[in-house]
Design an enzyme around this catalytic site. Sequence first.
Site, PDB file in Angstrom:
ATOM      1  N   GLU A  28       2.876   8.669   4.557  1.00 37.94           N
ATOM      2  CA  GLU A  28       1.774   8.790   5.522  1.00 37.94           C
ATOM      3  C   GLU A  28       2.192   9.593   6.752  1.00 37.94           C
ATOM      4  OE1 GLU A  28       0.369   4.728   6.077  1.00 37.94           O
ATOM      5  OE2 GLU A  28      -0.916   4.961   4.325  1.00 37.94           O
ATOM      6  N   GLU A  67      -1.228   4.606  -3.126  1.00 38.92           N
ATOM      7  CA  GLU A  67      -1.515   3.311  -2.509  1.00 38.92           C
ATOM      8  C   GLU A  67      -3.012   3.059  -2.534  1.00 38.92           C
ATOM      9  OE1 GLU A  67       0.074   2.346   1.351  1.00 38.92           O
ATOM     10  OE2 GLU A  67       1.890   3.490   0.967  1.00 38.92           O
TER      11      GLU A  67
HETATM   12  C1  BG6 Z   1      -0.042   1.861   4.176  1.00 32.70           C
HETATM   13  C2  BG6 Z   1       1.452   1.825   4.265  1.00 32.70           C
HETATM   14  O1  BG6 Z   1      -0.531   2.342   5.364  1.00 32.70           O
HETATM   15  O2  BG6 Z   1      -0.739   0.660   4.059  1.00 32.70           O
HETATM   16  C3  BG6 Z   1       2.092   0.581   3.702  1.00 32.70           C
HETATM   17  O3  BG6 Z   1       2.023   2.969   3.663  1.00 32.70           O
HETATM   18  C4  BG6 Z   1       1.257  -0.632   4.083  1.00 32.70           C
HETATM   19  O4  BG6 Z   1       3.408   0.512   4.163  1.00 32.70           O
HETATM   20  C5  BG6 Z   1      -0.137  -0.465   3.479  1.00 32.70           C
HETATM   21  O5  BG6 Z   1       1.813  -1.838   3.736  1.00 32.70           O
HETATM   22  C6  BG6 Z   1      -1.055  -1.638   3.689  1.00 32.70           C
HETATM   23  O6  BG6 Z   1      -1.169  -1.952   5.049  1.00 32.70           O
HETATM   24  P1  BG6 Z   1      -0.858  -3.386   5.567  1.00 32.70           P
HETATM   25  O7  BG6 Z   1      -0.866  -3.260   7.055  1.00 32.70           O
HETATM   26  O8  BG6 Z   1      -1.942  -4.264   5.076  1.00 32.70           O
HETATM   27  O9  BG6 Z   1       0.461  -3.759   5.038  1.00 32.70           O
END
Ligand code: BG6
Length: 493
Positions: free
Chosen positions: A202, A390
């Site tokens: 990111e 993701e």
């Molecule tokens: C992404 C990141 O922004 O979102 C991850 O690359 C992160 O590291 C994921 O865990 C989910 O966000 P969160 O804050 O719910 O863990």
Amino acid sequence: MKGFPEGFLWGGATAANQYEGAWNEGGKGISTADVITSGSHTVPRRLTYKNVKTGETGSISAFGPNTKIPEDCIPAVIEGEYYPSHVATDFYHRYKEDIGYMAEMGFKTFRLSINWARIFPNGDDVEPNEEGLKFYDAVFDECLKYGIEPLVTLSHYETPLNLTIKYGGWSNRKCIDFFERYAKTVFKRYSGKVKYWLTFNEINIMEFAPFIAGGLADPSPQNRAQAAHNQFVASAKAVKAAHEINPEMKVGQMLAYQPSYAYTCDPDDQLLVMELSKNTLFYADVQTGGKYPAYRLKKYEREGIVLDTEPEDFELLEKYPADFLSFSCYGSSTFTTHKDVDQGNGNFVFGVKNPYLETNEWGWATDKNCLRIALNTLYERYHKPLWIVENGIGWDDKKEEDGSIHDSYRIDYLRKNISSMRDAVNLDGVELMGYTMWGCIDLVSAGTGEMKKRYGFVYVDRDDKGNGTLERTKKDSFYWYKKVIATNGADLE
Ligand code: BG6
């Protein structure tokens, strides 16, 4: 229903600082993630520091564009504070068991990150830490044993802390050389084992959380722009090195992407969305497109930002763009210029609430069209293979007395999202390499530091304060995803 093309890479994703633990084992150095406390949906995670002259300690919010380390202070681990990265969910000691679950679900790929400070404990070391290298050798061998292709992020929200303390983080051009040495080391070591790489997780989060994304000691707009530039150059050098070391290797960009919607049809709202979208796309225009776009250079000119560049930087960017564009996408964001709309109540991290979407406890929404929109937007702009690395939904899963975990809400979210991505492939012809669901085995939330914001197909017994056995339990979604993979996405029921 038609599934996905042959060879589609189904899997799950993790990051070392949220999953691995063993923060001070095996010769690992301290990373920026190791000095960040836990928080919650309403309480920000804090970065702890100590004053080198007086010994006094303190903390500031770790996220946000204004995280500036006070004068005479260095980020540090402070006694009595709780740091979730230190144990996380213990992949370091349980990787065989966890990769076994992934194999059982039929994973074709597993996205993980190498903890840079495990390989170069101080970031600027000349020689790598052999024990750290051996650990990832064992992990990759375990993956390959089951035919699981590793997808490896080189820097996922962690920088060796020494680079922040000694050099101010990624705003310093020296980080380009340190990163190049690190990238070359692991490319050479794992050539033949790892084919797919990502440079910076990111990368555009530099805009909003410069300590997290670049270990910046001072987050001024000038430093953020410079840090992004330095990471672009470092990424181009990594692409060049990977291709020279093994032409089979592919190095991708990783962008945080979410479709942005205008709250009203007021042209001012449309313009706002256009401007905000550019703040994200700029990062892919350079890293995947190979060129600084005019709109960004104009912005820098207006803001008095002058980049420290070398003559060969721009040639490198153009000659060695990312081989593919990967991105995270959890939902969409909605924006408006209308002041009467509650501005702090977005369905996601940013923007206002979209009345058409349902949300979870943390305000994150399920948008059944977001992946199709995202994939089309990015494919039309860059014409390069894409990879969703993701996507998923955090939930405070409850274990029943008989040990089962009925996460139907997660299945519902994933069904809608995978269906949307299937349409992008089958109806729109988007070239998509794979899909790795975020946090496939429960891990620490990056945003809140909590354990209760769980994403996994496999539950891990650990709470927000660090209690629990770390024992693993399969959730209902485990069996559902196994079927999805077995039918190559044809059966989502
Ligand atoms: C992404 C990141 O922004 O979102 C991850 O690359 C992160 O590291 C994921 O865990 C989910 O966000 P969160 O804050 O719910 O863990």
